[in-house]
Structures are given as C-alpha cells and as structure tokens.
Design a protein around this motif. Sequence first.
Motif, PDB file in Angstrom:
ATOM      1  N   ARG A 181     -52.544  -7.491-109.657  1.00 27.20           N
ATOM      2  CA  ARG A 181     -52.695  -8.949-109.637  1.00 27.20           C
ATOM      3  C   ARG A 181     -52.879  -9.408-111.073  1.00 27.20           C
ATOM      4  O   ARG A 181     -53.680  -8.850-111.808  1.00 27.20           O
ATOM      5  CB  ARG A 181     -53.877  -9.368-108.779  1.00 27.20           C
ATOM      6  N   VAL A 182     -52.128 -10.424-111.431  1.00 25.35           N
ATOM      7  CA  VAL A 182     -52.152 -10.921-112.803  1.00 25.35           C
ATOM      8  C   VAL A 182     -53.005 -12.194-112.858  1.00 25.35           C
ATOM      9  O   VAL A 182     -52.654 -13.203-112.247  1.00 25.35           O
ATOM     10  CB  VAL A 182     -50.720 -11.212-113.309  1.00 25.35           C
ATOM     11  N   LYS A 226     -50.934 -14.251-117.610  1.00 25.54           N
ATOM     12  CA  LYS A 226     -49.579 -14.489-117.083  1.00 25.54           C
ATOM     13  C   LYS A 226     -48.516 -14.560-118.167  1.00 25.54           C
ATOM     14  O   LYS A 226     -47.431 -14.017-118.006  1.00 25.54           O
ATOM     15  CB  LYS A 226     -49.547 -15.737-116.196  1.00 25.54           C
ATOM     16  N   ALA A 237     -47.771 -11.105-119.241  1.00 29.02           N
ATOM     17  CA  ALA A 237     -47.147 -10.373-118.131  1.00 29.02           C
ATOM     18  C   ALA A 237     -45.679 -10.766-117.987  1.00 29.02           C
ATOM     19  O   ALA A 237     -44.812  -9.899-117.794  1.00 29.02           O
ATOM     20  CB  ALA A 237     -47.899 -10.628-116.830  1.00 29.02           C
ATOM     21  N   TYR A 238     -45.379 -12.055-118.084  1.00 30.60           N
ATOM     22  CA  TYR A 238     -43.987 -12.505-118.003  1.00 30.60           C
ATOM     23  C   TYR A 238     -43.154 -11.961-119.167  1.00 30.60           C
ATOM     24  O   TYR A 238     -42.008 -11.561-118.992  1.00 30.60           O
ATOM     25  CB  TYR A 238     -43.895 -14.033-117.969  1.00 30.60           C
ATOM     26  N   MET A 269     -42.556  -8.339-118.426  1.00 31.02           N
ATOM     27  CA  MET A 269     -41.563  -8.221-117.346  1.00 31.02           C
ATOM     28  C   MET A 269     -40.150  -8.419-117.863  1.00 31.02           C
ATOM     29  O   MET A 269     -39.234  -7.697-117.464  1.00 31.02           O
ATOM     30  CB  MET A 269     -41.845  -9.243-116.236  1.00 31.02           C
ATOM     31  N   ASP A 329     -41.066  -8.792-110.640  1.00 31.68           N
ATOM     32  CA  ASP A 329     -41.255 -10.213-110.417  1.00 31.68           C
ATOM     33  C   ASP A 329     -42.743 -10.473-110.225  1.00 31.68           C
ATOM     34  O   ASP A 329     -43.524  -9.551-110.006  1.00 31.68           O
ATOM     35  CB  ASP A 329     -40.482 -10.622-109.161  1.00 31.68           C
ATOM     36  N   LEU A 330     -43.113 -11.724-110.292  1.00 34.95           N
ATOM     37  CA  LEU A 330     -44.490 -12.130-110.075  1.00 34.95           C
ATOM     38  C   LEU A 330     -44.486 -13.271-109.068  1.00 34.95           C
ATOM     39  O   LEU A 330     -43.866 -14.303-109.314  1.00 34.95           O
ATOM     40  CB  LEU A 330     -45.097 -12.589-111.416  1.00 34.95           C
ATOM     41  N   TRP A 331     -45.131 -13.037-107.904  1.00 36.05           N
ATOM     42  CA  TRP A 331     -45.210 -14.102-106.912  1.00 36.05           C
ATOM     43  C   TRP A 331     -46.014 -15.238-107.502  1.00 36.05           C
ATOM     44  O   TRP A 331     -47.073 -15.030-108.094  1.00 36.05           O
ATOM     45  CB  TRP A 331     -45.885 -13.644-105.630  1.00 36.05           C
ATOM     46  N   GLY A 364     -50.367 -14.391-107.858  1.00 38.84           N
ATOM     47  CA  GLY A 364     -50.154 -13.593-109.054  1.00 38.84           C
ATOM     48  C   GLY A 364     -49.911 -12.122-108.782  1.00 38.84           C
ATOM     49  O   GLY A 364     -50.293 -11.269-109.581  1.00 38.84           O
ATOM     50  N   MET A 424     -47.811  -8.799-108.669  1.00 38.85           N
ATOM     51  CA  MET A 424     -46.659  -8.160-109.315  1.00 38.85           C
ATOM     52  C   MET A 424     -45.930  -7.311-108.280  1.00 38.85           C
ATOM     53  O   MET A 424     -46.554  -6.682-107.427  1.00 38.85           O
ATOM     54  CB  MET A 424     -47.167  -7.273-110.444  1.00 38.85           C
TER      55      MET A 424
END
Length: 168
Positions: A72-73, A78, A81-82, A85, A98-100, A104, A106
């Motif tokens: 969980r981000v 974020k 993390a993006y 990614m 991907d990140l919902w 958050g 992953m």
Amino acid sequence: MNTARDTIEEGADAAPVEMLAALFGANGWTFEQVSEEEVCGEVPGSWTTYQVRGIWRIEDKVLQLLCLPDIRVPDSKKRDAYELMAMVNEQLWLGHFDLWSQGGVMLYRHGLMLGDDGMLSLEMAQMAIESAVSECDRFYPAFQFVLWGDKNPRQALDAALVDAAGEA
C-alpha cells in the motif's frame, strides 16, 4: 503432492477460471472461486505471498491476471511510487505495474487474449502465474526501498536490480 498435470489431462484446455482453480488446487495454494468469472488464490513468492486474481471477460475473450504484492502506497510516497513504476514498466515485455486510485494498492496486471474458443491451456496458465510472480519478486525490493528505505526511485531500482543480479 498432486501436480496440475495429475488434475488436468495432458494437452487439455479448460475454461480460464476452471484452469486457474485447478492449477491453484494442484499446487496446494489456498484459493476461492469467487464466481464463474473470477478466481482468487495465494501464491508464495520469494519476498511475500501474493494474492493472484484471474478475472474472465467472456465478451472480450480476455483473462485479466492481477498479482497483488500487499503493498500500500501512502499519499506522501505516491509521486515516487509512480516515478518508480514508470521506470519498472519500461523494462517489462508483458504486463505492467499499476496503483489503484482508491486505497493506494500496488499491483501487477496482465491481460491474456485467448482464442475464439476462450480456452486456457495448463502451460499458458502456469507461465502466466509464474511470470506475474517472477516480475513481482524482481521489483518488490525496489518498491520497498522507495516506501520504507528513503531511496529515490532511481536509487531504489538500481539497488534492487544489483541485488537481484548478485543472487545465484
């Protein structure tokens, strides 16, 4: 221990959710067939146990495979993390991370386009699961370095790939 080959006849194809359920069961992995279109199981990896979901879209003849590494981000991480990614996804031939937006969470996601018959072979199911878990294992340390190790995305990716390259 049973193998998937003991459960499923050699060379036989099956409906995607049934094939994944048989594969989970044959490997002794905990799973639940949520519906005719979805199965969810737990698959052990090198770093953690992954939740793997197979979702069948019959109208498109696509099996979407989701592998969730229980990451969980937090909002404060974020952006990094993006960025990580994006760098990770550049290295993937199949699937993507991907990140919902809600929660958050992953995940790794890959869509398998099946033929007109909509059937999945044992070999394809095994390769898809192995590939998803392998990619999650490969990049799990990088995400941990960004989230908990205070590394920037480039440092995290470099450190994770050096560590992985050093294992034999």
